[in-house]
Design a protein around this motif. Sequence first.
Motif, short mmCIF file in Angstrom:
data_model
loop_
_atom_site.label_atom_id
_atom_site.label_comp_id
_atom_site.label_asym_id
_atom_site.label_seq_id
_atom_site.Cartn_x
_atom_site.Cartn_y
_atom_site.Cartn_z
N LEU A 118 0.84 -1.21 0.00
CA LEU A 118 0.00 0.00 0.00
C LEU A 118 0.87 1.26 0.00
O LEU A 118 0.64 2.21 -0.76
CB LEU A 118 -0.90 -0.02 1.24
N LEU A 119 1.88 1.22 0.84
CA LEU A 119 2.81 2.35 0.95
C LEU A 119 3.49 2.60 -0.40
O LEU A 119 3.63 3.75 -0.85
CB LEU A 119 3.86 2.01 2.01
N MET A 120 3.89 1.52 -1.03
CA MET A 120 4.55 1.63 -2.33
C MET A 120 3.60 2.25 -3.36
O MET A 120 3.98 3.12 -4.14
CB MET A 120 5.01 0.24 -2.80
N TRP A 121 2.37 1.81 -3.33
CA TRP A 121 1.38 2.33 -4.28
C TRP A 121 1.17 3.83 -4.07
O TRP A 121 1.18 4.62 -5.00
CB TRP A 121 0.05 1.57 -4.08
N LEU A 122 1.01 4.21 -2.79
CA LEU A 122 0.78 5.62 -2.48
C LEU A 122 1.98 6.49 -2.85
O LEU A 122 1.84 7.60 -3.37
CB LEU A 122 0.45 5.79 -0.99
N ALA A 123 3.18 5.96 -2.57
CA ALA A 123 4.38 6.78 -2.80
C ALA A 123 4.82 6.80 -4.26
O ALA A 123 5.47 7.74 -4.70
CB ALA A 123 5.53 6.27 -1.94
N SER A 124 4.47 5.74 -5.01
CA SER A 124 4.95 5.72 -6.40
C SER A 124 3.83 5.37 -7.37
O SER A 124 3.07 6.24 -7.79
CB SER A 124 6.13 4.76 -6.55
N ASN A 125 3.69 4.10 -7.72
CA ASN A 125 2.69 3.75 -8.73
C ASN A 125 2.29 2.27 -8.61
O ASN A 125 2.92 1.49 -7.88
CB ASN A 125 3.23 4.05 -10.12
N ALA A 126 1.26 1.89 -9.37
CA ALA A 126 0.71 0.54 -9.28
C ALA A 126 1.69 -0.52 -9.79
O ALA A 126 1.71 -1.65 -9.28
CB ALA A 126 -0.59 0.46 -10.08
N ALA A 128 5.06 -0.54 -9.58
CA ALA A 128 6.04 -0.83 -8.52
C ALA A 128 5.38 -1.61 -7.38
O ALA A 128 5.96 -2.55 -6.83
CB ALA A 128 6.64 0.47 -7.99
N ALA A 129 4.13 -1.22 -7.03
CA ALA A 129 3.42 -1.92 -5.95
C ALA A 129 3.15 -3.37 -6.33
O ALA A 129 3.32 -4.29 -5.52
CB ALA A 129 2.12 -1.19 -5.63
N ALA A 130 2.75 -3.60 -7.60
CA ALA A 130 2.47 -4.96 -8.05
C ALA A 130 3.74 -5.80 -8.05
O ALA A 130 3.74 -6.96 -7.61
CB ALA A 130 1.86 -4.94 -9.45
N LEU A 131 4.86 -5.21 -8.50
CA LEU A 131 6.13 -5.95 -8.50
C LEU A 131 6.55 -6.31 -7.07
O LEU A 131 7.07 -7.40 -6.82
CB LEU A 131 7.23 -5.12 -9.18
N LEU A 132 6.31 -5.39 -6.15
CA LEU A 132 6.65 -5.67 -4.75
C LEU A 132 5.79 -6.82 -4.22
O LEU A 132 6.30 -7.75 -3.57
CB LEU A 132 6.46 -4.42 -3.88
N ALA A 133 4.49 -6.77 -4.52
CA ALA A 133 3.59 -7.84 -4.07
C ALA A 133 4.02 -9.19 -4.66
O ALA A 133 4.06 -10.21 -3.95
CB ALA A 133 2.15 -7.53 -4.49
N ILE A 134 4.42 -9.17 -5.95
CA ILE A 134 4.86 -10.42 -6.59
C ILE A 134 6.11 -10.97 -5.89
O ILE A 134 6.22 -12.15 -5.60
CB ILE A 134 5.13 -10.19 -8.10
N SER A 135 7.06 -10.07 -5.58
CA SER A 135 8.31 -10.58 -4.98
C SER A 135 8.08 -11.11 -3.56
O SER A 135 8.71 -12.08 -3.16
CB SER A 135 9.42 -9.54 -5.03
N ILE A 136 7.17 -10.48 -2.83
CA ILE A 136 6.87 -11.00 -1.48
C ILE A 136 6.25 -12.41 -1.61
O ILE A 136 6.65 -13.35 -0.92
CB ILE A 136 5.89 -10.07 -0.72
N ALA A 137 5.27 -12.54 -2.52
CA ALA A 137 4.61 -13.83 -2.71
C ALA A 137 5.60 -14.87 -3.25
O ALA A 137 5.55 -16.04 -2.88
CB ALA A 137 3.44 -13.67 -3.68
#
Length: 321
Positions: A118-126, A128-137
């Motif tokens: 969520l923080l990534m999405w708010l600070a940058s864009n969808a 980057a947020a999606a890539l972060l979610a993918i790497s965590i998963a």
Amino acid sequence: MSHVETADMTSEAPRYATAGDYVQLMKPRIMMLVVFTGLAGLVSAVGVTGVSINPLMAAIATLAIALGSGAAGAINMWYDADIDAIMKRTSTRPIPSGAVPREEAIALGLVMSGVSVLLMWLASNAVAAALLAISIAYYGWFYTMLLKRRTPQNIVIGGAAGAFPPVIGWAVVTGSAPLDAWLLFAIIFFWTPPHFWALSLLAHGEYKKANVPMLPVTHGAGTTRNQILVYTLLLAPLALAPVLTGLGGVIYAAAAAVLGLVFVKLAVDVWRSDAGAVPVQTEGAKAAKRLFAFSILYLFLLFAALIVEHGFGAYFVMPGL
Ligand code: HEM
Ligand SMILES: CC(C)=CCC/C(C)=C/CC/C(C)=C/COP(=O)(O)OP(=O)(O)O
């Protein structure tokens, strides 16, 4: 009944958790290198594209990568508590030592995952947020729950998890992931096998005890030493590819060439040695330790060269200016 509910995963009586236990739960040293490579991706994107980024947003995005890495680490510790209790190297971790209850670890891991994305999405864009979610998963679920206990290719396929940070960093700036970002991904991808297998040559007895099919356990030390050399020989020239695309300049080229030569030399030393074949301290074991230690320095210096080259800070736009 799932793996999660069966075993008693604490090797010692419960004790009070310290702040340090919660820090350990997030695999902090790995987090530092993850953040550093993410930052290198971010700085390179600014340098290559000329797109500027608000430093506060860059800092929040970097924090989100740190949180995401910590979250994935906590999920990994939650799932792996049974095998961590068996292996000496991992037996003092917060869950097997009885300091942090497993439920707390998974709750923390999941909440931190959500907050970081969520923080990534708010600070940058969808993107980057999606890539972060993918790497965590990828690390918390795909590597930890599906691959690690099933195949000796676990760390080759699973290693991709740790290769995402520079791509995330790049996407923070541009909202996209071009070839240059994937080159940095590929470098970490090919770096992971020599990084981990060097250590696994020394710890294969432990992995065998815990029934984890790491390469030296399933295919022996000789195959592992061969594979280390193959991946290192692929990595060294690959690390020069950014010079061809213009991502790497003179500083990067010199760093990649020198570091690559040293990495290959140390991998050849391990290849020619008896590392992993004899369970006592030998010249081979020392060579494997040297390679493992150098692998971390290699990645740090290679990405540091990118940060230096692209003039960390030079392109940042100060708020209000
Ligand atoms: C599947 C991929 C990987 C595996 C299986 C792996 C495994 C390991 C292991 C077993 C250690 C030793 C920890 C210890 O001595 O207790 C270690 C250390 C380390 N790894 Fe990796 N690693 C992987 C990927 C990465 C990535 C992607 C990074 C960062 C970009 C990284 C950074 C480090 C660092 C900084 C250390 C030294 C600090 C420490 O000992 O905790 N590793 N790794
Ligand atoms: C941005 C983001 C979410 C990145 C997360 C990716 C990440 C932390 C990757 C690291 C992979 C890693 C350290 C595996 C360790 O293997 P292991 O867990 O089998 O090692 P162990 O035996 O020490 O537990």
